[in-house]
Design an enzyme around this catalytic site. Structure first.
Site, PDB file in Angstrom:
ATOM      1  N   ASP A  44     -10.045   2.916 -23.343  1.00  0.00           N
ATOM      2  CA  ASP A  44      -9.318   3.972 -22.634  1.00  0.00           C
ATOM      3  C   ASP A  44      -9.717   5.408 -23.003  1.00  0.00           C
ATOM      4  OD1 ASP A  44      -8.078   1.676 -21.782  1.00  0.00           O
ATOM      5  OD2 ASP A  44      -6.048   2.252 -22.361  1.00  0.00           O
ATOM      6  N   LYS A 142      -7.225  -2.492 -16.571  1.00  0.00           N
ATOM      7  CA  LYS A 142      -5.976  -3.190 -16.919  1.00  0.00           C
ATOM      8  C   LYS A 142      -4.782  -2.340 -16.526  1.00  0.00           C
ATOM      9  CE  LYS A 142      -6.306  -1.176 -21.491  1.00  0.00           C
ATOM     10  NZ  LYS A 142      -5.161  -0.256 -21.376  1.00  0.00           N
ATOM     11  N   CYS A 187      -2.949   1.017 -27.104  1.00  0.00           N
ATOM     12  CA  CYS A 187      -3.955   0.122 -26.515  1.00  0.00           C
ATOM     13  C   CYS A 187      -4.981  -0.385 -27.525  1.00  0.00           C
ATOM     14  CB  CYS A 187      -4.605   0.803 -25.316  1.00  0.00           C
ATOM     15  SG  CYS A 187      -3.408   0.976 -23.958  1.00  0.00           S
TER      16      CYS A 187
HETATM   17  C1  VGL Z   1      -1.909   3.775 -23.433  1.00  0.00           C
HETATM   18  C2  VGL Z   1       0.286   4.362 -23.246  1.00  0.00           C
HETATM   19  C3  VGL Z   1       0.273   4.011 -21.921  1.00  0.00           C
HETATM   20  C4  VGL Z   1      -3.130   3.670 -24.310  1.00  0.00           C
HETATM   21  C5  VGL Z   1      -1.932   3.406 -22.119  1.00  0.00           C
HETATM   22  O1  VGL Z   1      -4.257   3.676 -23.783  1.00  0.00           O
HETATM   23  O2  VGL Z   1      -2.952   3.587 -25.553  1.00  0.00           O
HETATM   24  N1  VGL Z   1      -0.810   4.238 -24.000  1.00  0.00           N
HETATM   25  N2  VGL Z   1      -0.831   3.527 -21.360  1.00  0.00           N
END
Ligand code: VGL
Ligand code: ZN
Length: 241
Positions: A44, A142, A187
């Site tokens: 991410d 995802k 994540c």
């Molecule tokens: C994430 C909160 C919501 C992350 C993703 O990538 O850690 N955190 N969505």
């Protein structure tokens, strides 16, 4: 010199000889060299999670040069993208009277509610422009099921729906994973722990990650990861030669 002393003396000599002739690389003791059955997982590293994004992680952009630098040591790289539908169940805006960073209970359990972030196809959801991973082989997305969040790259938050990543890695003979990216305590941590549960050797490279740290979640995540056998490495522990 009696025979016993003589043997001990020779033993000492040969050890000294070994040390003197050891190549310099071997003296960079303890460095980890990822092999053909290792993969780097980059979680991410998207515009939404860096300064200027919709869910910025403090200093999130600092992971980019670290990840670019270590990427050269890996023959296998997988990138993930948080990839939500508009009106997603993890967005506070999807509920009346809920604010970001509050929690709610969904069918599968507790859910932190976030600002709207990483909506499919938006610039906010794009990978950071300075991320340089030309050898990456797979991008896994995802969080696209509207009613279920997915911090983990392996399994959605219902703990039932899989993404297919474990099967992909196993089919390619990959056994060891090095996890980097954003956010350490969400994540990255869920990905690392699910990877352990799926039978992989797992290290998180701490300085290639940044955390959100919501009510002590960063320390809690490290504690849980350690308990599950996730190793904590620094990028300097990798042999990049
Ligand atoms: C994430 C909160 C919501 C992350 C993703 O990538 O850690 N955190 N969505
Ligand atoms: Zn998300």
């Amino acid at each position: 010199m009696n025979p016993t002393h003589r043997r001990a003396f020779l033993h000492t000599l040969s050890l000294a000889g070994l040390a003197a002739s050891a190549p310099l690389a071997a003296l960079a003791a303890g460095k980890v060299k990822p092999g053909a059955n290792s993969a780097l997982i980059v979680v991410d590293v998207q515009n939404c999670f860096v300064t200027g994004g919709t869910l910025p992680v403090k200093n999130g952009e600092e992971v980019v040069p670290v990840i670019n630098k270590i990427a050269g040591a890996f023959q296998n790289i997988v990138v993930t993208q948080d990839w939500h539908t508009a009106g997603h169940a993890s967005f506070a805006s999807s509920y009346g009277g809920k604010k970001p960073f509050e929690t709610t209970t969904l069918k599968y359990g507790q859910q932190v509610l976030w600002p709207d972030h990483c909506v499919q196809g938006t610039d906010d959801a794009a990978l950071h422009k300075d991320l340089k991973l030309p050898t990456a082989q797979l991008i896994i997305r995802k969080g696209y099921n509207k009613g279920v969040d997915s911090y983990s790259a392996f399994q959605e938050a219902d703990r039932k729906t899989v993404t297919g990543l474990a099967g992909y890695l196993k089919a390619r003979g990959i056994k060891t994973l090095y996890v980097t990216g954003l956010a350490t305590d969400f994540c990255v941590a869920w990905t690392a722990m699910d990877a352990r549960a799926a039978g992989f050797e797992v290290s998180v490279i701490e300085d290639a990650c940044r955390g959100i740290d919501l009510n002590g979640s960063l320390a809690a995540a490290w504690k849980q990861m350690t308990a599950k056998g996730v190793k904590r490495l620094q990028s300097a522990d990798l042999d990049l030669a």
